[in-house]
Write a protein that holds these residues in place. Structure first.
Motif, PDB file in Angstrom:
ATOM      1  N   LEU A  40       0.990  -1.018   0.166  1.00  0.00           N
ATOM      2  CA  LEU A  40       0.011  -0.051   0.028  1.00  0.00           C
ATOM      3  C   LEU A  40       0.653   1.190  -0.073  1.00  0.00           C
ATOM      4  O   LEU A  40       0.698   2.360  -0.718  1.00  0.00           O
ATOM      5  CB  LEU A  40      -0.959   0.118   1.315  1.00  0.00           C
ATOM      6  N   PHE A  41       2.010   1.210   0.863  1.00  0.00           N
ATOM      7  CA  PHE A  41       3.014   2.570   0.667  1.00  0.00           C
ATOM      8  C   PHE A  41       3.551   2.742  -0.573  1.00  0.00           C
ATOM      9  O   PHE A  41       3.596   3.771  -0.995  1.00  0.00           O
ATOM     10  CB  PHE A  41       4.092   2.313   1.783  1.00  0.00           C
ATOM     11  N   GLU A  68      -7.800  11.232  -6.244  1.00  0.00           N
ATOM     12  CA  GLU A  68      -9.105  10.516  -5.533  1.00  0.00           C
ATOM     13  C   GLU A  68      -8.150   8.895  -5.008  1.00  0.00           C
ATOM     14  O   GLU A  68      -8.698   8.472  -3.788  1.00  0.00           O
ATOM     15  CB  GLU A  68     -10.106  10.323  -6.254  1.00  0.00           C
ATOM     16  N   GLN A  69      -7.497   8.389  -5.993  1.00  0.00           N
ATOM     17  CA  GLN A  69      -7.166   7.133  -5.612  1.00  0.00           C
ATOM     18  C   GLN A  69      -6.011   6.850  -4.779  1.00  0.00           C
ATOM     19  O   GLN A  69      -6.054   6.234  -3.805  1.00  0.00           O
ATOM     20  CB  GLN A  69      -6.685   6.279  -6.879  1.00  0.00           C
ATOM     21  N   SER A  70      -5.231   8.103  -4.759  1.00  0.00           N
ATOM     22  CA  SER A  70      -4.202   8.045  -3.672  1.00  0.00           C
ATOM     23  C   SER A  70      -4.880   8.257  -2.251  1.00  0.00           C
ATOM     24  O   SER A  70      -4.222   7.698  -1.205  1.00  0.00           O
ATOM     25  CB  SER A  70      -2.904   9.004  -4.096  1.00  0.00           C
ATOM     26  N   GLN A  71      -5.579   9.071  -2.356  1.00  0.00           N
ATOM     27  CA  GLN A  71      -6.466   9.279  -0.739  1.00  0.00           C
ATOM     28  C   GLN A  71      -6.960   8.031  -0.386  1.00  0.00           C
ATOM     29  O   GLN A  71      -6.843   7.975   0.967  1.00  0.00           O
ATOM     30  CB  GLN A  71      -7.204  10.671  -1.048  1.00  0.00           C
ATOM     31  N   GLN A  72      -7.598   7.412  -1.276  1.00  0.00           N
ATOM     32  CA  GLN A  72      -8.200   6.117  -0.695  1.00  0.00           C
ATOM     33  C   GLN A  72      -7.157   5.274  -0.295  1.00  0.00           C
ATOM     34  O   GLN A  72      -7.360   4.669   0.769  1.00  0.00           O
ATOM     35  CB  GLN A  72      -9.123   5.295  -1.949  1.00  0.00           C
ATOM     36  N   ILE A  73      -6.067   4.946  -1.167  1.00  0.00           N
ATOM     37  CA  ILE A  73      -5.185   4.095  -0.463  1.00  0.00           C
ATOM     38  C   ILE A  73      -4.439   4.479   0.622  1.00  0.00           C
ATOM     39  O   ILE A  73      -4.375   3.918   1.605  1.00  0.00           O
ATOM     40  CB  ILE A  73      -4.198   4.043  -1.614  1.00  0.00           C
ATOM     41  N   GLN A 157     -12.612  -1.719  -2.793  1.00  0.00           N
ATOM     42  CA  GLN A 157     -12.031  -0.671  -3.111  1.00  0.00           C
ATOM     43  C   GLN A 157     -10.940  -0.646  -4.202  1.00  0.00           C
ATOM     44  O   GLN A 157     -10.979  -0.049  -5.401  1.00  0.00           O
ATOM     45  CB  GLN A 157     -11.492   0.339  -2.013  1.00  0.00           C
ATOM     46  N   SER A 158     -10.278  -1.818  -4.112  1.00  0.00           N
ATOM     47  CA  SER A 158      -9.117  -2.147  -5.115  1.00  0.00           C
ATOM     48  C   SER A 158      -9.711  -2.243  -6.476  1.00  0.00           C
ATOM     49  O   SER A 158      -9.145  -1.998  -7.489  1.00  0.00           O
ATOM     50  CB  SER A 158      -8.239  -3.248  -4.454  1.00  0.00           C
ATOM     51  N   GLU A 159     -11.003  -3.316  -6.496  1.00  0.00           N
ATOM     52  CA  GLU A 159     -11.538  -3.684  -7.406  1.00  0.00           C
ATOM     53  C   GLU A 159     -12.082  -2.174  -8.202  1.00  0.00           C
ATOM     54  O   GLU A 159     -12.167  -2.296  -9.617  1.00  0.00           O
ATOM     55  CB  GLU A 159     -12.673  -4.610  -7.320  1.00  0.00           C
ATOM     56  N   GLU A 160     -12.511  -1.219  -7.619  1.00  0.00           N
ATOM     57  CA  GLU A 160     -13.027   0.066  -8.119  1.00  0.00           C
ATOM     58  C   GLU A 160     -12.047   0.639  -8.740  1.00  0.00           C
ATOM     59  O   GLU A 160     -12.283   1.189  -9.837  1.00  0.00           O
ATOM     60  CB  GLU A 160     -14.063   0.709  -7.045  1.00  0.00           C
ATOM     61  N   ARG A 161     -10.839   0.554  -8.092  1.00  0.00           N
ATOM     62  CA  ARG A 161      -9.754   1.590  -8.727  1.00  0.00           C
ATOM     63  C   ARG A 161      -9.270   0.904 -10.006  1.00  0.00           C
ATOM     64  O   ARG A 161      -9.082   1.562 -11.020  1.00  0.00           O
ATOM     65  CB  ARG A 161      -8.505   1.507  -7.568  1.00  0.00           C
TER      66      ARG A 161
END
Length: 177
Positions: A40-41, A68-73, A157-161
């Motif tokens: 994740l990092f 948006e994706q980086s904020q979710q991660i 969430q990963s599937e959505e990204r």
């Protein structure tokens, strides 16, 4: 009569949070969570790298998508580390440790085309999903319902990204818009 000496405490015992989970399972789960945390990092940094360096006609859309994706991660990172501690395990102590454990490849290229950025992140997120499914099997077998439940959310969430990145690249690889 000589007093019995207390058994020496191992330093790591000081961080051993009580749990009803089997100690072998907690060790295995905490190790899996630590590798996930490393991934994740790495994915967070790569996504931010691409966010900062994206260019071209779709700049605004890609820039916002990657932000948006980086904020979710990033929001998942603390939950993963704390979950390992809640079950009595330990987790990352340094970026060096994370670098040794991560499965997400770095991209230090001076220039990456926007399409290549999205494709690379799509593939990284897809691989992350697969790794989380593997860990899910371990947590499910250990009856660690909390970690299993969290993994289900993170997998979604990963599937959505992956989906968003796929849709952003789908026609572009064939010369379309």
């Amino acid at each position: 009569m000589a007093k019995a000496k207390p058994s020496p405490r191992v330093e790591s015992d000081r961080l051993n949070t009580p749990t009803d989970l089997d100690p072998a399972d907690t060790r295995k789960i905490a190790e899996g969570l630590t590798v996930l945390l490393s991934d994740l990092f790495a994915l967070y940094i790569k996504t931010k790298n691409f966010h900062w360096h994206v260019s071209g006609p779709n700049f605004r859309d890609y820039h916002l998508l990657l932000d948006e994706q980086s904020q979710q991660i990033f929001s998942i990172i603390d939950e993963v580390g704390e979950r390992a501690r809640k079950i009595g395990g330990t987790t990352l102590r340094s970026l060096g440790q994370a670098s040794q454990m991560k499965r997400v490849a770095d991209n230090n290229a001076e220039y990456v085309s926007p399409l290549d950025m999205l494709i690379e992140l799509r593939d990284d997120n897809k691989a992350l999903t697969a790794h989380m499914r593997d860990l899910h099997e371990v947590t499910d077998e250990a009856n660690d319902v909390s970690t299993t439940s969290l993994l289900e959310v993170w997998i979604d969430q990963s599937e959505e990204r992956t989906w968003f990145l796929y849709e952003s690249t789908r026609n572009a690889t064939q010369g379309g818009h």
